[in-house]
Design a protein around this motif. Sequence first.
Motif, mmCIF file in Angstrom:
data_model
loop_
_atom_site.group_PDB
_atom_site.id
_atom_site.type_symbol
_atom_site.label_atom_id
_atom_site.label_comp_id
_atom_site.label_asym_id
_atom_site.label_seq_id
_atom_site.Cartn_x
_atom_site.Cartn_y
_atom_site.Cartn_z
ATOM 1 N N SER A 165 0.465 19.506 6.312
ATOM 2 C CA SER A 165 -0.326 19.026 5.176
ATOM 3 C C SER A 165 -0.235 17.508 5.135
ATOM 4 C CB SER A 165 0.201 19.614 3.868
ATOM 5 O OG SER A 165 0.057 21.013 3.853
ATOM 6 N N VAL A 166 -1.385 16.837 5.027
ATOM 7 C CA VAL A 166 -1.399 15.374 5.077
ATOM 8 C C VAL A 166 -1.886 14.798 3.745
ATOM 9 C CG1 VAL A 166 -1.731 15.274 7.570
ATOM 10 C CG2 VAL A 166 -3.717 15.350 6.064
ATOM 11 N N LEU A 167 -1.319 13.670 3.395
ATOM 12 C CA LEU A 167 -1.743 12.930 2.197
ATOM 13 C C LEU A 167 -1.832 11.459 2.568
ATOM 14 C CD1 LEU A 167 -2.354 12.841 -0.874
ATOM 15 C CD2 LEU A 167 0.090 12.446 -1.242
ATOM 16 N N ALA A 168 -3.058 10.961 2.653
ATOM 17 C CA ALA A 168 -3.253 9.562 3.019
ATOM 18 C C ALA A 168 -2.801 8.651 1.873
ATOM 19 C CB ALA A 168 -4.721 9.310 3.344
ATOM 20 N N GLY B 273 0.831 -1.201 0.000
ATOM 21 C CA GLY B 273 0.000 0.000 0.000
ATOM 22 C C GLY B 273 0.864 1.248 0.000
ATOM 23 N N SER B 274 0.366 2.317 -0.589
ATOM 24 C CA SER B 274 1.128 3.575 -0.625
ATOM 25 C C SER B 274 1.234 4.166 0.784
ATOM 26 C CB SER B 274 0.447 4.582 -1.552
ATOM 27 O OG SER B 274 0.393 4.087 -2.864
ATOM 28 N N PRO B 275 2.361 4.834 1.094
ATOM 29 C CA PRO B 275 2.519 5.408 2.436
ATOM 30 C C PRO B 275 1.677 6.669 2.624
ATOM 31 C CG PRO B 275 4.382 5.994 1.063
ATOM 32 C CD PRO B 275 3.557 5.035 0.256
ATOM 33 N N GLY B 276 1.357 6.960 3.898
ATOM 34 C CA GLY B 276 0.752 8.247 4.241
ATOM 35 C C GLY B 276 1.865 9.248 4.531
ATOM 36 N N ILE B 277 1.671 10.494 4.132
ATOM 37 C CA ILE B 277 2.742 11.495 4.231
ATOM 38 C C ILE B 277 2.220 12.764 4.920
ATOM 39 C CG2 ILE B 277 4.377 12.923 2.923
ATOM 40 C CD1 ILE B 277 4.204 10.855 0.673
ATOM 41 N N CYS B 278 3.047 13.373 5.775
ATOM 42 C CA CYS B 278 2.760 14.683 6.365
ATOM 43 C C CYS B 278 3.969 15.594 6.172
ATOM 44 C CB CYS B 278 2.450 14.547 7.859
ATOM 45 S SG CYS B 278 2.357 16.142 8.692
#
Length: 390
Positions: free
Chosen positions: A327-330, A318-323
């Motif tokens: 700013s967050v990107l699930a 699964g793709s990682p979640g990033i902050c």
Amino acid sequence: MDYPKSVPSVGLVNGKFVNEDVIAGLPGSLIPATWGNSVTDELLNVVKSAGLEPSETDATQVLQAVKKLSQAGEDKHASDLGAANLYMANYAPAITALKDGLALRFTAGNANTGASTFAPNGLLPKPLVNLALSALRPAEIVGGSVCAVVYSAALDSWVLVYASGGIALSGRLLGVKTFTASGTYVPAVGMKNVLVKMVGGGGGSAGIPATGSNQISVSGGGASGGYAEAWLDSAAIGSSQTITIGSAGASGPIAEGNGGSAGSGGTSSFGSLVSAPGGGGGNGVALLALPGFGLYTGGFPNQAPSGGNIVSTAGAAGSPGICVNGSVLAGHGASSPLGSGGYGSSALSVAAAPGSGYGSGAGGIGNSVNRPGRQGGAGGPGAVIIYEYA
């Protein structure tokens, strides 16, 4: 039909008619009325058997009759007089010996239930084989079907080249069976090979905790299940196989301070012959204080499938979640060959996206500041698809 050799004084020379030789003083042959009538009657029988009315002025009627009778093929077709798996037929004129390439037709009286034989005009029965040159399987001949067979001297067998309504055509797709719940696979009548496609269950995504005024939380997507394709024959499969469908990876729960880890997908299998493990679920995530940078991995694939002799591949991560500085990107869930991964849900108040289709991972989820905890998503369930071939 022959020359009138038994008639006295007919005057045959070397068994054939000759003309009168006046110079040499040799008489010509005689044509007895009995012989002339028998020859004419024999030709007329050919003409009449083709349904033609004899005509003195038409010199092409015998040729017409021969062509018509050849087209009808009545001498090459007969009704089956035997039983199931023991086919027999009487032809006129009778077949007295088997010759390589001899082609015959018969209308079957019964369906076959397995290996079968054929015997014309009381000759010894010989095996019937299909176009793959193997013994007939059930239902390759059905009752009332017209069957065309050719004798092969090399095989000492009759090759079934055609059977109306039957499944004698080698390689024909019989049907497709899709299992989305565990059960038992029972082969269709006449199945010779199957193409099995399967995927394990997709992993879920982790839940995320509630955030304060200077905190965020975000999770990655679930991994997809392993995928396998296998070509198997009826001997390996036997009378049945147990089908197990890998369960969907469970969604991660909400937890204070840390998100709850998600469940891995279950293993799908076709008996003990082929199996495809599920994808891993996302791990629980900790709160991240601002400002800051965080990378939260999604679920990882498990080991590769077993038994896949065409395709055998582990699932995708699964793709990682990033902050980045608030700013967050699930992370997105991983896709499988039979389903699309859930999208990453970073918007407020939007639930985590489950895996879509079979074997896909759930989408991750993200929280900005001052948000309640949120539950992760569930992965897509596994599936087994079976293509049956004659």
